[in-house]
Motif scaffolding. Structure first.
Motif, mmCIF file in Angstrom:
data_model
loop_
_atom_site.group_PDB
_atom_site.id
_atom_site.type_symbol
_atom_site.label_atom_id
_atom_site.label_comp_id
_atom_site.label_asym_id
_atom_site.label_seq_id
_atom_site.Cartn_x
_atom_site.Cartn_y
_atom_site.Cartn_z
ATOM 1 N N LEU A 11 85.542 -40.745 5.690
ATOM 2 C CA LEU A 11 86.030 -42.052 5.267
ATOM 3 C C LEU A 11 87.294 -41.911 4.428
ATOM 4 C CD1 LEU A 11 82.648 -43.771 4.351
ATOM 5 C CD2 LEU A 11 84.035 -44.124 6.398
ATOM 6 N N ARG A 12 87.328 -40.907 3.578
ATOM 7 C CA ARG A 12 88.484 -40.738 2.696
ATOM 8 C C ARG A 12 89.707 -40.235 3.445
ATOM 9 N NH1 ARG A 12 90.611 -36.495 -0.163
ATOM 10 N NH2 ARG A 12 88.870 -35.136 0.389
ATOM 11 N N ARG A 13 89.519 -39.228 4.283
ATOM 12 C CA ARG A 13 90.667 -38.624 4.956
ATOM 13 C C ARG A 13 91.086 -39.369 6.218
ATOM 14 N NH1 ARG A 13 90.041 -32.013 4.757
ATOM 15 N NH2 ARG A 13 90.454 -31.769 2.517
ATOM 16 N N ASP A 14 90.198 -40.155 6.790
ATOM 17 C CA ASP A 14 90.509 -40.800 8.067
ATOM 18 C C ASP A 14 90.431 -42.324 8.025
ATOM 19 O OD1 ASP A 14 90.712 -38.634 10.435
ATOM 20 O OD2 ASP A 14 89.308 -37.908 8.935
ATOM 21 N N GLN A 15 89.317 -42.870 7.542
ATOM 22 C CA GLN A 15 89.159 -44.322 7.611
ATOM 23 C C GLN A 15 90.200 -45.061 6.789
ATOM 24 O OE1 GLN A 15 87.886 -46.366 4.834
ATOM 25 N NE2 GLN A 15 88.355 -48.178 6.082
ATOM 26 N N ALA A 16 90.338 -44.674 5.529
ATOM 27 C CA ALA A 16 91.244 -45.409 4.645
ATOM 28 C C ALA A 16 92.695 -45.384 5.135
ATOM 29 C CB ALA A 16 91.138 -44.867 3.218
ATOM 30 N N PRO A 17 93.260 -44.216 5.469
ATOM 31 C CA PRO A 17 94.645 -44.219 5.950
ATOM 32 C C PRO A 17 94.808 -44.843 7.328
ATOM 33 C CG PRO A 17 93.731 -42.000 6.011
ATOM 34 C CD PRO A 17 92.755 -42.842 5.263
ATOM 35 N N ALA A 18 93.789 -44.727 8.186
ATOM 36 C CA ALA A 18 93.874 -45.380 9.499
ATOM 37 C C ALA A 18 93.954 -46.892 9.324
ATOM 38 C CB ALA A 18 92.676 -45.000 10.360
ATOM 39 N N ALA A 19 93.117 -47.418 8.430
ATOM 40 C CA ALA A 19 93.134 -48.857 8.165
ATOM 41 C C ALA A 19 94.479 -49.292 7.601
ATOM 42 C CB ALA A 19 92.011 -49.214 7.199
ATOM 43 N N ALA A 20 95.069 -48.451 6.756
ATOM 44 C CA ALA A 20 96.368 -48.779 6.169
ATOM 45 C C ALA A 20 97.450 -48.904 7.230
ATOM 46 C CB ALA A 20 96.757 -47.717 5.143
ATOM 47 N N CYS A 21 97.251 -48.237 8.359
ATOM 48 C CA CYS A 21 98.223 -48.294 9.457
ATOM 49 C C CYS A 21 97.824 -49.290 10.538
ATOM 50 C CB CYS A 21 98.392 -46.905 10.071
ATOM 51 S SG CYS A 21 99.218 -45.740 8.978
ATOM 52 N N GLY A 22 96.777 -50.058 10.281
ATOM 53 C CA GLY A 22 96.378 -51.085 11.226
ATOM 54 C C GLY A 22 95.618 -50.576 12.430
ATOM 55 N N LEU A 23 94.966 -49.421 12.292
ATOM 56 C CA LEU A 23 94.202 -48.855 13.403
ATOM 57 C C LEU A 23 92.720 -49.153 13.241
ATOM 58 C CD1 LEU A 23 95.840 -45.305 13.712
ATOM 59 C CD2 LEU A 23 96.522 -47.440 14.833
ATOM 60 N N ALA A 24 92.058 -49.438 14.347
ATOM 61 C CA ALA A 24 90.608 -49.610 14.333
ATOM 62 C C ALA A 24 89.956 -48.255 14.087
ATOM 63 C CB ALA A 24 90.135 -50.204 15.655
ATOM 64 N N PHE A 25 88.727 -48.290 13.563
ATOM 65 C CA PHE A 25 88.074 -47.044 13.156
ATOM 66 C C PHE A 25 86.623 -47.019 13.607
ATOM 67 C CE2 PHE A 25 85.720 -44.478 9.975
ATOM 68 C CZ PHE A 25 86.376 -43.266 10.144
ATOM 69 N N ALA A 26 86.232 -45.909 14.222
ATOM 70 C CA ALA A 26 84.833 -45.657 14.570
ATOM 71 C C ALA A 26 84.329 -44.530 13.683
ATOM 72 C CB ALA A 26 84.698 -45.279 16.040
ATOM 73 N N TRP A 27 83.357 -44.847 12.856
ATOM 74 C CA TRP A 27 82.809 -43.867 11.921
ATOM 75 C C TRP A 27 81.680 -43.093 12.590
ATOM 76 C CZ3 TRP A 27 79.523 -45.215 6.979
ATOM 77 C CH2 TRP A 27 79.329 -44.036 6.234
ATOM 78 N N ILE A 28 81.869 -41.784 12.734
ATOM 79 C CA ILE A 28 80.797 -40.910 13.194
ATOM 80 C C ILE A 28 80.093 -40.421 11.933
ATOM 81 C CG2 ILE A 28 80.183 -38.911 14.596
ATOM 82 C CD1 ILE A 28 81.556 -41.234 16.110
ATOM 83 N N ASP A 29 79.044 -41.105 11.588
ATOM 84 C CA ASP A 29 78.367 -40.894 10.305
ATOM 85 C C ASP A 29 77.344 -39.771 10.442
ATOM 86 O OD1 ASP A 29 77.209 -41.048 7.849
ATOM 87 O OD2 ASP A 29 76.332 -43.045 8.123
ATOM 88 N N ARG A 30 77.827 -38.550 10.302
ATOM 89 C CA ARG A 30 76.972 -37.379 10.502
ATOM 90 C C ARG A 30 76.244 -36.962 9.229
ATOM 91 N NH1 ARG A 30 77.612 -34.894 15.357
ATOM 92 N NH2 ARG A 30 79.570 -35.108 16.525
ATOM 93 N N ARG A 31 76.181 -37.819 8.245
ATOM 94 C CA ARG A 31 75.595 -37.402 6.969
ATOM 95 C C ARG A 31 74.152 -36.936 7.097
ATOM 96 N NH1 ARG A 31 76.907 -42.423 3.255
ATOM 97 N NH2 ARG A 31 76.158 -43.427 5.182
ATOM 98 N N GLY A 32 73.432 -37.467 8.071
ATOM 99 C CA GLY A 32 72.059 -37.025 8.277
ATOM 100 C C GLY A 32 71.964 -35.607 8.786
ATOM 101 N N GLN A 33 73.090 -35.053 9.300
ATOM 102 C CA GLN A 33 73.111 -33.699 9.829
ATOM 103 C C GLN A 33 73.656 -32.712 8.806
ATOM 104 O OE1 GLN A 33 75.129 -35.665 13.564
ATOM 105 N NE2 GLN A 33 74.735 -33.545 14.021
ATOM 106 N N GLU A 34 74.074 -33.198 7.634
ATOM 107 C CA GLU A 34 74.747 -32.346 6.667
ATOM 108 C C GLU A 34 73.873 -32.016 5.477
ATOM 109 O OE1 GLU A 34 78.280 -34.363 5.574
ATOM 110 O OE2 GLU A 34 79.367 -33.666 7.329
ATOM 111 N N GLN A 35 74.237 -30.932 4.811
ATOM 112 C CA GLN A 35 73.575 -30.540 3.577
ATOM 113 C C GLN A 35 74.561 -30.529 2.418
ATOM 114 O OE1 GLN A 35 71.387 -26.820 4.098
ATOM 115 N NE2 GLN A 35 71.465 -27.114 6.296
ATOM 116 N N SER A 36 75.780 -30.962 2.675
ATOM 117 C CA SER A 36 76.804 -30.842 1.640
ATOM 118 C C SER A 36 77.609 -32.109 1.530
ATOM 119 C CB SER A 36 77.731 -29.668 1.957
ATOM 120 O OG SER A 36 78.438 -29.917 3.144
ATOM 121 N N GLY A 37 78.423 -32.163 0.486
ATOM 122 C CA GLY A 37 79.239 -33.334 0.244
ATOM 123 C C GLY A 37 80.707 -33.017 0.279
ATOM 124 N N GLY A 38 81.193 -32.456 1.362
ATOM 125 C CA GLY A 38 82.603 -32.120 1.478
ATOM 126 C C GLY A 38 83.434 -33.324 1.837
#
Length: 237
Positions: free
Chosen positions: A182-209
């Protein structure tokens, strides 16, 4: 706007198609062992992300392998571990060995039948080529920070991609950026007027990178738990 209305899918790579956090943690284990560093995976990945962000900002045109080597050098200093130039360089070359998500190759193969697929990455062409051998992806274009002179989360890298696609007759409203961060992709994509599909893989992760950090007010047009769900959504159109 339904998925079928888009012409181009622009993918983030590391964190979306490639399991960045697992790859980083595994590749840092020799350094952690050498210094008897007892941090959680989340803490290790968070510290890596901190220095990666710093290095990318300072040297956006640096080859990704060289950038990773510099991050390894910073981490060694942070943790007071003595590491050789060869060890820094070895970590720098690790990205192509990071594991790809199991759903990525088949999903890319399916989606390319209906969309033009491109990649927007902070990595360089050579590093991505190594990862793509595992992804088996066939992309129409690879846009990199080294080439465009800026890196995520700077909106300028998205702006440059959109302008280049415009020269090929693609309007911004026809581009869907697909990524996990969301930080590296969603926010700047939105700033440029691009639609965004979030692949929310948080359930597959063990970390907060970087992949799982949220922006202050995240907005997305689509949200999927993985690429399989994205394919299913398209099939149900």
């Amino acid at each position: 706007m339904p998925l079928t209305e888009f012409k181009v899918l622009s993918f983030g790579c590391y964190g979306t198609l490639v399991d960045r956090d697992s790859g980083v943690y595994a590749s840092l284990r020799p350094l952690l062992s050498a210094g008897d560093i007892r941090l959680s995976r989340a803490e290790v990945v968070a510290k890596f992300t901190e220095y990666e962000d710093l290095q990318l900002t300072e040297t956006p045109r640096m080859a990704y392998s060289d950038m990773l080597a510099q991050v390894h050098r910073r981490l060694a200093a942070e943790w007071s571990v003595i590491a050789s130039d060869d060890e820094h360089a070895l970590f720098g070359k690790s990205a192509p060995s990071w594991p790809v998500y199991a759903d990525a190759p088949a999903a890319l193969q399916y989606l390319r039948r209906f969309f033009k697929l491109v990649v927007l990455s902070n990595a360089d062409q050579a590093t991505f080529a190594g990862s793509n051998r595992r992804l088996e992806g066939r992309f129409e274009a690879i846009f990199t920070a080294q080439e465009l002179g800026s890196c995520k989360p700077d909106p300028q890298i998205f702006e440059q991609m959109a302008r280049r696609l415009a020269k090929q007759g693609v309007e911004r409203r026809q581009i869907l950026h697909v990524a996990h961060s969301l930080r590296r992709d969603q926010a700047p994509a939105a700033a440029c007027g691009l639609a965004f599909a979030w692949i929310d893989r948080r359930g597959q992760e063990q970390s907060g990178g970087a992949a799982s950090e949220a922006s202050d007010a995240p907005r997305w047009d689509f949200r999927f738990s993985n690429l399989v769900d994205m394919v299913k959504a398209h099939q149900q159109r």
